[in-house]
Design an enzyme around this catalytic site. Structure first.
Site, PDB file in Angstrom:
ATOM      1  N   SER A  13       0.835  -1.196   0.000  1.00 34.49           N
ATOM      2  CA  SER A  13       0.000   0.000   0.000  1.00 34.49           C
ATOM      3  C   SER A  13       0.875   1.254   0.000  1.00 34.49           C
ATOM      4  O   SER A  13       1.688   1.438  -0.896  1.00 34.49           O
ATOM      5  CB  SER A  13      -0.961  -0.043   1.186  1.00 34.49           C
ATOM      6  OG  SER A  13      -1.991   0.917   1.038  1.00 34.49           O
ATOM      7  N   ASP A  24      -5.910  -3.382  -2.398  1.00 28.87           N
ATOM      8  CA  ASP A  24      -4.802  -3.137  -1.473  1.00 28.87           C
ATOM      9  C   ASP A  24      -4.220  -4.427  -0.889  1.00 28.87           C
ATOM     10  O   ASP A  24      -4.945  -5.263  -0.358  1.00 28.87           O
ATOM     11  CB  ASP A  24      -5.334  -2.244  -0.346  1.00 28.87           C
ATOM     12  CG  ASP A  24      -4.251  -1.593   0.480  1.00 28.87           C
ATOM     13  OD1 ASP A  24      -3.297  -2.293   0.860  1.00 28.87           O
ATOM     14  OD2 ASP A  24      -4.368  -0.392   0.754  1.00 28.87           O
TER      15      ASP A  24
END
Length: 328
Positions: free
Chosen positions: A51, A184
């Protein structure tokens, strides 16, 4: 510092997810770089990042300095996370759609990485994401092993979009050529320490006793968990940040505990200091507070970094596939 001839260490840098709290990591790395007088990337053989940690890892691989990455965060927070999207009038929309459009994030990462692809990274990288169409782990990797024959073509900005597509915050990212639906990597590897160790063993052939790990978190919120959660239902858990915070913190803590167990306590280090609960959000934070926390903890950690990591010079990395291998 010169690398000793008998230095067989294999150093891994692992960077957690955490939204705008990536400012903390970038600031820590920038401070360490100033203190030791060399590029921090000279001391790691592999970097893994999830991320926001993926953006930092990609930036380092693209040749950006931690200071440049820090400026990228500070200067573009408002473009990525528009303030008006966080006001009370916009909140009902988040019940049925992602909180933010991805346009601002896309513009930022496209501008930062330009036309660089994963094959252009100067350092081996692994960037976790997750394929929601196949319910499968998805890892973007530089071409550091003969088995890795596809990802080297992927533009860095696309890998950044995929690893940061946090559910409820951003829509899933679909790879243009493959139409794979990615979100993510924090849904399974917010702390990618074990990803890095697995890569070091499986793709680089490193025995566990040679691996050294530096795991950087993005601070952890000091949060009181009320006793009503002990017997709570959907209202107590889902309508509060508790469930998300506990899932992320639990995965991150568990990953490092496993890493430390495999490598040994003196071979794995983690920097993830507590911070006020007000800094616990992914999409808003006080930059000055994060910079102050980073300054304090990087100062304390610098002697350890110098002894355990800056004394190591990374191996020469030659990607197995480069731009010249692209079809004309």
């Amino acid at each position: 510092m010169e690398r000793a001839e008998d230095d067989e260490r294999f150093s891994v840098l692992s960077i957690d997810g955490g939204g705008v709290r990536g400012i903390f990591v970038a600031a820590v790395l920038a401070s360490l770089e100033r203190d030791i007088g060399t590029r921090v990337t000279e001391h790691f053989d592999l970097i893994v990042g999830t991320s926001t940690g993926g953006i930092i890892a990609l930036g380092l691989g693209a040749g950006m300095s931690p200071t440049e990455i820090l400026d990228l965060y500070v200067g573009n927070m408002g473009s990525i996370f528009p303030a008006w999207r966080r006001n009370s009038l916009a909140r009902p929309l988040t019940l049925v759609r992602a909180k933010y459009k991805s346009d601002g994030l896309r513009e930022v990462v496209q501008s930062a990485f330009g036309d660089k692809s994963l094959c252009d990274s100067t350092i081996p990288l692994v960037i976790p994401s997750y394929n929601i169409g196949e319910n499968a782990v998805y890892l973007f990797k530089t071409p550091h092993h003969e088995r890795l024959r596809r990802d080297w073509r992927v533009p860095m900005w696309q890998a950044a979009m995929a690893t940061t597509a946090a559910p409820t915050y951003f829509p899933a990212y679909s790879l243009p050529d493959d139409h794979v639906r990615l979100v993510d990597g924090g849904v399974w590897a917010n702390n990618p320490s074990m990803v890095g160790i697995a890569e070091a063993v499986s793709m680089f052939g490193q025995p566990l006793e040679r691996i050294r790990l530096l795991s950087l978190g993005t601070t952890v919120a000091v949060t009181h968990r009320p006793r009503k959660l002990d017997h709570g239902g959907l209202i107590q858990w889902v309508r509060s940040p508790h469930v998300a915070q506990i899932l992320i913190a639990g995965q991150s803590n568990g990953a490092f505990t496993q890493a430390e167990h495999l490598l040994g306590r003196g071979n794995a280090y983690r920097l993830n200091p507590p911070a006020p609960e007000s800094l616990g959000r992914l999409d808003a934070a006080d930059t000055r507070d994060l910079l102050a926390i980073a300054a304090h903890h990087s100062r304390d950690f610098c002697p350890t970094f110098a002894a355990e990591f800056a004394s190591h010079r990374r191996r020469t990395y030659t990607p197995l596939r480069t731009r010249k291998d692209l079809p004309a």
